[in-house]
Design an enzyme around this catalytic site. Structure first.
Site, PDB file in Angstrom:
ATOM      1  N   ASN A 207      20.311   4.638  40.890  1.00 57.99           N
ATOM      2  CA  ASN A 207      20.135   4.794  42.239  1.00 57.99           C
ATOM      3  C   ASN A 207      19.038   5.919  41.239  1.00 57.99           C
ATOM      4  O   ASN A 207      18.875   5.276  40.065  1.00 57.99           O
ATOM      5  CB  ASN A 207      20.383   5.723  42.778  1.00 57.99           C
ATOM      6  CG  ASN A 207      21.305   7.093  41.895  1.00 57.99           C
ATOM      7  OD1 ASN A 207      20.793   7.747  41.984  1.00 57.99           O
ATOM      8  ND2 ASN A 207      22.318   6.808  42.560  1.00 57.99           N
ATOM      9  N   PHE A 321      23.580  18.962  48.301  1.00 62.03           N
ATOM     10  CA  PHE A 321      21.861  18.498  48.462  1.00 62.03           C
ATOM     11  C   PHE A 321      21.860  17.272  49.517  1.00 62.03           C
ATOM     12  O   PHE A 321      22.978  16.866  50.266  1.00 62.03           O
ATOM     13  CB  PHE A 321      21.444  17.722  46.867  1.00 62.03           C
ATOM     14  CG  PHE A 321      21.605  18.544  45.955  1.00 62.03           C
ATOM     15  CD1 PHE A 321      21.891  20.257  45.700  1.00 62.03           C
ATOM     16  CD2 PHE A 321      19.418  19.288  46.359  1.00 62.03           C
ATOM     17  CE1 PHE A 321      21.616  20.745  44.895  1.00 62.03           C
ATOM     18  CE2 PHE A 321      19.745  19.757  45.124  1.00 62.03           C
ATOM     19  CZ  PHE A 321      20.493  21.201  44.180  1.00 62.03           C
ATOM     20  N   LYS A 335      25.457  17.114  57.438  1.00 61.01           N
ATOM     21  CA  LYS A 335      25.890  17.317  56.547  1.00 61.01           C
ATOM     22  C   LYS A 335      26.875  18.410  56.053  1.00 61.01           C
ATOM     23  O   LYS A 335      27.208  18.838  55.296  1.00 61.01           O
ATOM     24  CB  LYS A 335      24.872  16.925  55.345  1.00 61.01           C
ATOM     25  CG  LYS A 335      24.739  15.311  54.676  1.00 61.01           C
ATOM     26  CD  LYS A 335      23.573  14.950  53.923  1.00 61.01           C
ATOM     27  CE  LYS A 335      23.255  13.571  54.573  1.00 61.01           C
ATOM     28  NZ  LYS A 335      21.805  12.625  53.373  1.00 61.01           N
ATOM     29  N   LYS A 339      30.687  17.838  56.166  1.00 60.33           N
ATOM     30  CA  LYS A 339      31.284  18.043  55.253  1.00 60.33           C
ATOM     31  C   LYS A 339      31.817  19.085  54.856  1.00 60.33           C
ATOM     32  O   LYS A 339      32.199  19.600  53.959  1.00 60.33           O
ATOM     33  CB  LYS A 339      29.795  17.686  54.004  1.00 60.33           C
ATOM     34  CG  LYS A 339      29.903  16.193  54.104  1.00 60.33           C
ATOM     35  CD  LYS A 339      29.519  15.902  52.955  1.00 60.33           C
ATOM     36  CE  LYS A 339      27.835  14.893  53.058  1.00 60.33           C
ATOM     37  NZ  LYS A 339      28.003  13.774  52.074  1.00 60.33           N
TER      38      LYS A 339
HETATM   39  N1  CTP Z   1      27.988  13.364  48.121  1.00 56.76           N
HETATM   40  C1  CTP Z   1      29.075  13.099  47.459  1.00 56.76           C
HETATM   41  N2  CTP Z   1      30.200  11.613  46.853  1.00 56.76           N
HETATM   42  C2  CTP Z   1      29.290  10.264  47.706  1.00 56.76           C
HETATM   43  C3  CTP Z   1      28.038  10.906  48.076  1.00 56.76           C
HETATM   44  C4  CTP Z   1      27.644  12.221  48.317  1.00 56.76           C
HETATM   45  O1  CTP Z   1      30.300  13.957  46.579  1.00 56.76           O
HETATM   46  N3  CTP Z   1      30.036   9.743  47.486  1.00 56.76           N
HETATM   47  C5  CTP Z   1      26.877  14.358  47.973  1.00 56.76           C
HETATM   48  C6  CTP Z   1      26.172  14.055  47.209  1.00 56.76           C
HETATM   49  O2  CTP Z   1      26.383  14.249  45.718  1.00 56.76           O
HETATM   50  C7  CTP Z   1      25.240  15.718  48.230  1.00 56.76           C
HETATM   51  C8  CTP Z   1      25.730  15.076  49.708  1.00 56.76           C
HETATM   52  O3  CTP Z   1      26.777  14.903  49.593  1.00 56.76           O
HETATM   53  O4  CTP Z   1      25.591  16.568  47.399  1.00 56.76           O
HETATM   54  C9  CTP Z   1      24.742  14.309  49.967  1.00 56.76           C
HETATM   55  O5  CTP Z   1      24.874  12.767  49.381  1.00 56.76           O
HETATM   56  P1  CTP Z   1      23.804  12.075  50.478  1.00 56.76           P
HETATM   57  O6  CTP Z   1      23.882  10.445  49.810  1.00 56.76           O
HETATM   58  O7  CTP Z   1      21.942  12.157  51.038  1.00 56.76           O
HETATM   59  O8  CTP Z   1      24.656  11.895  51.966  1.00 56.76           O
HETATM   60  P2  CTP Z   1      25.235  11.081  52.464  1.00 56.76           P
HETATM   61  O9  CTP Z   1      26.266  12.020  53.178  1.00 56.76           O
HETATM   62  O10 CTP Z   1      26.521   9.648  51.683  1.00 56.76           O
HETATM   63  O11 CTP Z   1      24.679  10.678  53.645  1.00 56.76           O
HETATM   64  P3  CTP Z   1      23.623   9.110  53.909  1.00 56.76           P
HETATM   65  O12 CTP Z   1      23.807   8.008  52.419  1.00 56.76           O
HETATM   66  O13 CTP Z   1      24.028   8.649  55.268  1.00 56.76           O
HETATM   67  O14 CTP Z   1      22.354  10.406  54.002  1.00 56.76           O
END
Ligand code: CTP
Length: 400
Positions: A207, A321, A335, A339
Site C-alpha cells: 500500500n 490508527f 475499530k 479491537k
Molecule cells: N491492523 C492490524 N492488523 C491488520 C490490519 C490492521 O493490526 N491485519 C491495525 C492497523 O495497524 C491499524 C488498525 O488495525 O492500527 C486499523 O487498520 P485498518 O486497515 O484501517 O482497519 P481494518 O480493521 O483492517 O478495517 P478496514 O480495512 O475494513 O477498514
C-alpha cells in the site's frame, strides 16, 4: 516553537559549513542560538555567515570589548540550556578533556553547567588515536553526549570514520536532549510503514504508507524518555537513532515481532498499514504470464491489533490508527470497540494535508470518553499529542 537557548561552538574544520546549515535549521525551529567560533573556524566560514543565520553576535575573541555583556562567556554560560560543539576537532576535544580555557569557545564551555553535546569531525587517524579516544571517554564519563562521526569520504581524501554527522541528525539529538521526559521508565512499541505480501520472488502486494507517522511517533516517544521499539515495514526513511529497530516485510512477520515484544510494553501504538490480505500461495519461482486472465486467491492476514486487544493486560495502553475515506468517526469507533483498543487515531484520506506521504496530519483522537478533533498539524506534533494522551490513559489505568 522553542524558546530554548543554545550555545553552538564551532571549531576549525572544513565541516564548519555544516554548522551554518545547522544554525539556520535551529533558528527556524525557534531556538535562540549564540555561536562561538575558534580563530581557526573563522578561516573556513566567516562569523558574518553565523551572525546572519542566528541573528546574534558571534563570539571569537575573549577580549572583545564591544559586547553588551561585560563578561560575555559567563553570561552565555548561565543562559544556555544546551552547549553543542559541531564540528569538534581533536584539538578542542583535548582541551575540553583537560579543562583548558584559552579562547571564547573553550572558556565558555568550561564555565557552562548545562548539558553538552559534542559532534566530532576529523581525519580517521586522529579520531582513532588513543589520545582522542581517551579524551572522548573522559568527557563521556563526565556525562557529555556524543554524536559519533560518520563513515565516508573525508576532505583529506581518506575514506573512513570522521565525517561530521548531518545537520538534521544533530538537530534531532538536540531536540531529544532538550525535551522533558514524562515517559522515562516506560516501554513503547510502535509499528510503522506498509507490509509487503509476496506473490512470487519478483512481485508483491502493498500500500502507499511511507511510515512517516510511525517514525514520528517512535522519535517523539524517544524524545519524551521512553525505551522504544519500532517494528517497521519497508520504507525509505532513515532509522530512528536511539530506538530498537525491528525490520519486517510481511504481515505475518510483523505479527510475530509485535506479539513477541508486546507483553513487556507499557504503550503500544499500531500506526502500520498492515495488509488485510496475503496470497494464499506464494510461488517460489517467478510466475510466467499466460494468454488468459490470472486469478490469484487471497486470504486474510491476522488482525494484529485485535489479537493484542485480546491479550492486553489492564495496565497496558493500546492505540490503533484508522484511515478511512468515508464515515470516519463511525468506522473508527467500530475499530475502537471491535479491537478492544484504548484509543484510535482516526484520519481521513479525503482531508487536505492528511494521509500518505504528507508531513502533516489532521486526526481525531477517539477514546471511550469521546472524540477529540485536533487541528491540522505537523506529524511530529500529532505524535506528541498521541503520546501525551496515551500517557494520561496509562496513568489513569494505574491509578496515579
Ligand atoms: N491492523 C492490524 N492488523 C491488520 C490490519 C490492521 O493490526 N491485519 C491495525 C492497523 O495497524 C491499524 C488498525 O488495525 O492500527 C486499523 O487498520 P485498518 O486497515 O484501517 O482497519 P481494518 O480493521 O483492517 O478495517 P478496514 O480495512 O475494513 O477498514
Amino acid at each position: 516553537m522553542s524558546n530554548k537557548v543554545i550555545a553552538l561552538g564551532v571549531s576549525g574544520g572544513i565541516a564548519a559549513y555544516k554548522a551554518a546549515a545547522l544554525t539556520s535549521m535551529l533558528h527556524k525551529r525557534g531556538y535562540e542560538i549564540h555561536v562561538l567560533m575558534t580563530k581557526n573556524a573563522t578561516e573556513f566560514v566567516s562569523p558574518l555567515t553565523f551572525e546572519t543565520l542566528s541573528g546574534n553576535r558571534v563570539s571569537v575573541d575573549t577580549f572583545d570589548r564591544n559586547f553588551e555583556y561585560n563578561v560575555q562567556h559567563v553570561a552565555l554560560a548561565q543562559k544556555a540550556d544546551l552547549f553543542v560543539v559541531a564540528p569538534a576537532t581533536a584539538n578542542v576535544i583535548a582541551k575540553f578533556a583537560c579543562g583548558i580555557a584559552d579562547d571564547m569557545l573553550t572558556t565558555t564551555f568550561l564555565a557552562c553547567r548545562c548539558k553538552k553535546l559534542i559532534c566530532p569531525a576529523m581525519n580517521t587517524g586522529m579520531l582513532e588515536n588513543p589520545a582522542t579516544q581517551q579524551n572522548i571517554e573522559t568527557l563521556r564519563g563526565r556525562g557529555m553526549a556524543f554524536l559519533d562521526a560518520a563513515d565516508g569520504l573525508l576532505a583529506c581524501g581518506d575514506v573512513g570514520k570522521g565525517r561530521l554527522a548531518e545537520p538534521e541528525e544533530i538537530a534531532d539529538y538536540i531536540e531529544e536532549l532538550l525535551s522533558p521526559k514524562p515517559l522515562a521508565g516506560c516501554k513503547v512499541l510502535v509499528t510503522a510503514g506498509p507490509t509487503q505480501e509476496s506473490m512470487d520472488p519478483v512481485r508483491f502486494l502493498t500500500n502507499h504508507s511511507t511510515g512517516k507517522m510511525g517514525y514520528a511517533l517512535a522519535r517523539q516517544a524517544r524524545n519524551l524518555g521512553a525505551e522504544v521499539t519500532l517494528v517497521s515495514g519497508p520504507v525509505a526513511l532513515a532509522p530512528v537513532r536511539g530506538v530498537r529497530m525491528v525490520p519486517i516485510r510481511s504481515a505475518a512477520e510483523m505479527a510475530a515481532a509485535v506479539k513477541g515484544a508486546f507483553p513487556e510494553q507499557d504503550i503500544t501504538i499500531k500506526a502500520a498499514a498492515v495488509a488485510d490480505y496475503t496470497f494464499a500461495v506464494t510461488s517460489d519461482e517467478k510466475l510466467k504470464k499466460g494468454d488468459g486472465e490470472l486469478n490469484l486467491a487471497l486470504q486474510r492476514t491476522e488482525d494484529i491489533l485485535k489479537s493484542l486487544g485480546q491479550a492486553a493486560r489492564p495496565d497496558q495502553v493500546l492505540c490503533g490508527f484508522a484511515m478511512e475515506t468515508q464515515n470516519l468517526l463511525e468506522n473508527a469507533r467500530k475499530k475502537l470497540e471491535g479491537k478492544n483498543a484504548d484509543m484510535i487515531v482516526a484520519n481521513s484520506l479525503r482531508d487536505a494535508g492528511a494521509g500518505f506521504g504528507t508531513d502533516t496530519n489532521r486526526v481525531t483522537l477517539l477514546t471511550r470518553e469521546g472524540a477529540e478533533p485536533l487541528e491540522l498539524m505537523d506529524k511530529e506534533e500529532v505524535a506528541r499529542e498521541v503520546l501525551t494522551r496515551c500517557l494520561s490513559i496509562l496513568e489513569k489505568k494505574r491509578g496515579n
